[in-house]
Design a protein around this motif. Structure first.
Motif, mmCIF file in Angstrom:
data_model
loop_
_atom_site.group_PDB
_atom_site.id
_atom_site.type_symbol
_atom_site.label_atom_id
_atom_site.label_comp_id
_atom_site.label_asym_id
_atom_site.label_seq_id
_atom_site.Cartn_x
_atom_site.Cartn_y
_atom_site.Cartn_z
ATOM 1 N N GLU A 74 0.821 -1.217 0.000
ATOM 2 C CA GLU A 74 0.000 0.000 0.000
ATOM 3 C C GLU A 74 0.855 1.268 0.000
ATOM 4 O OE1 GLU A 74 -3.122 0.510 -0.348
ATOM 5 O OE2 GLU A 74 -4.095 -1.423 0.025
ATOM 6 N N SER A 75 1.821 1.320 0.910
ATOM 7 C CA SER A 75 2.503 2.603 1.140
ATOM 8 C C SER A 75 4.010 2.482 1.274
ATOM 9 C CB SER A 75 1.962 3.247 2.430
ATOM 10 O OG SER A 75 2.351 2.455 3.544
ATOM 11 N N ILE A 90 -0.412 5.167 5.908
ATOM 12 C CA ILE A 90 0.348 3.922 5.779
ATOM 13 C C ILE A 90 -0.528 2.783 5.257
ATOM 14 C CG2 ILE A 90 -0.040 3.016 8.122
ATOM 15 C CD1 ILE A 90 3.026 2.482 8.220
ATOM 16 N N ALA A 91 -1.832 2.818 5.564
ATOM 17 C CA ALA A 91 -2.744 1.757 5.123
ATOM 18 C C ALA A 91 -3.619 2.211 3.959
ATOM 19 C CB ALA A 91 -3.618 1.273 6.280
ATOM 20 N N PHE A 114 -3.231 9.369 9.019
ATOM 21 C CA PHE A 114 -1.785 9.573 8.866
ATOM 22 C C PHE A 114 -1.022 9.192 10.141
ATOM 23 C CE2 PHE A 114 -3.615 12.544 5.742
ATOM 24 C CZ PHE A 114 -3.024 12.026 4.594
ATOM 25 N N ASN A 115 -1.759 8.835 11.195
ATOM 26 C CA ASN A 115 -1.115 8.290 12.393
ATOM 27 C C ASN A 115 -1.030 6.776 12.198
ATOM 28 O OD1 ASN A 115 -1.210 6.824 14.982
ATOM 29 N ND2 ASN A 115 -1.183 8.849 15.893
ATOM 30 N N GLN A 123 -6.965 -0.647 9.961
ATOM 31 C CA GLN A 123 -6.787 -1.561 8.832
ATOM 32 C C GLN A 123 -7.183 -2.983 9.248
ATOM 33 O OE1 GLN A 123 -2.667 -2.154 8.070
ATOM 34 N NE2 GLN A 123 -2.948 -3.619 6.406
ATOM 35 N N ALA A 124 -6.737 -3.393 10.438
ATOM 36 C CA ALA A 124 -7.072 -4.746 10.916
ATOM 37 C C ALA A 124 -8.582 -4.898 11.091
ATOM 38 C CB ALA A 124 -6.342 -5.041 12.225
#
Ligand SMILES: [Zn+2]
Length: 346
Positions: A74-75, A90-91, A114-115, A123-124
């Protein structure tokens, strides 16, 4: 929080009706198609390990290695990433998806894509939801394919597209995404027989800051543990205790009073109890360095910029005691008090 989320998830699953199939909350067998296995923390950038550990195994069908592989694709582990389509962090959540699924896992009062801690925890949750939809679609015959691949395709193309196409949509980008994530899973999966570590002490990660979950954590042979002479009832692995004794002599010289220690070795039962009581502070049971008798929580050294803290940062490593970077300001779980014995590098 973990128990709360699990309970909430079970409640949701208990009520959720998808395609005429009522999902129950029975644990499902974990698929082998890239979705199982224990997380190889050495492959995860240090600052994201605590968040990954917390997210790993949120539900049976979404493993730590799968989440880690997904983040890489993803990132590239960049919490500030923004895609041309507007996916964030990140996700790589789209803003609308984040509004539904984003949660404040870092505990700073804001759910922020963004944290990295917020994003990985969310995401989980979202992946578990998509996995439930995939399982339901497969069970009802509304779609076909592999549950993990359908879950990944749903994350990339949206669950609506997967439902419409009754499987992985014929989008080049989505198919490539699924392939790339599955190809990256192996890198994040722990290999080898964990059992070999039983009773032999920890497997120290390359940077000495974290240990993987292994049988034996919290079950150390009492004869390998030593009590601190100036702080009875605090136990550490004997070499770590002896090193802390030496550090304490220097500390007492400097500050006129011994180093306060509130916690050392934690057996498995207390790790479970602490994780339940303080989910944002305690590591997942079986992964804490306290379980190896190699972590100590120190009194009077907070905050991070204080004189005592700075003295310890300067002198602790001489005695093998360090403050892991994940526990520093800017790390994934700032805890000025948590120090770990990593030995002295020669
Ligand atoms: Zn600690």
């Amino acid at each position: 929080m973990r128990a709360l989320i699990a309970g909430f998830g079970a409640l949701l699953a208990g009520l959720l009706v998808v395609g005429g199939v009522v999902l129950d909350d029975e644990p499902r067998p974990v698929e082998d198609s890239g979705g199982s296995g224990e997380l190889n923390l050495d492959a995860v950038p240090e600052e994201f390990r605590a968040a990954l550990l917390d997210a790993a195994g949120r539900c049976p069908g979404v493993s730590g290695p799968l989440l880690a592989a997904q983040i890489e694709v993803e990132s590239g582990w960049n919490p500030a990433a923004v895609s041309p389509a507007g996916a964030q962090g990140i996700a790589q959540f789209m803003p609308g998806t984040w509004r539904t699924w984003g949660r404040d896992y870092s505990g700073d009062g804001v759910a922020d894509p963004f944290n990295a801690t917020d994003a990985i925890g969310s995401q989980a949750d979202y992946m578990c939801h998509l996995r439930d939809l995939s399982d339901a679609g497969l069970a009802s015959g509304a779609m076909s394919g592999d549950a993990v691949q359908l879950t990944l395709a749903s994350y990339n193309a949206g669950p609506g597209a997967v439902a419409k196409h009754r499987g992985i949509p014929p989008f080049t980008e989505t198919r490539r995404y699924v392939d790339r994530v599955l190809a990256a899973v192996a890198k994040y999966t722990l290999t080898g027989d964990d059992g070999q570590y039983e009773g032999q002490g920890p497997g120290v990660s390359a940077d000495g800051t974290y240990r993987v979950s292994m049988p034996g954590s919290g079950h150390l042979d009492p004869s390998t543990l030593c009590e601190l002479s100036w702080s009875p009832r605090i136990l550490l692995r004997c070499d770590a205790a002896q090193a802390l004794e030496r550090l304490n002599v220097a500390y007492t010289d400097r500050f006129g009073a011994p180093l306060g220690v509130s916690d050392g070795y934690r057996d498995y039962a207390s790790q479970v109890a602490i994780a339940a009581a303080k989910p944002h502070l305690a590591a997942k049971p079986g992964t804490s360095n306290h379980g190896w008798g190699l972590a100590a929580d120190l009194i009077g050294v907070s905050p991070e910029g204080s004189e005592r803290y700075r003295w310890l940062r300067e002198h602790g490593p001489t005695y093998g005691w360090q403050h892991p970077s994940w526990a520093r300001i800017g790390g994934s779980k700032p805890e000025a008090w948590h120090w770990e014995y990593v030995g002295v590098r020669t």
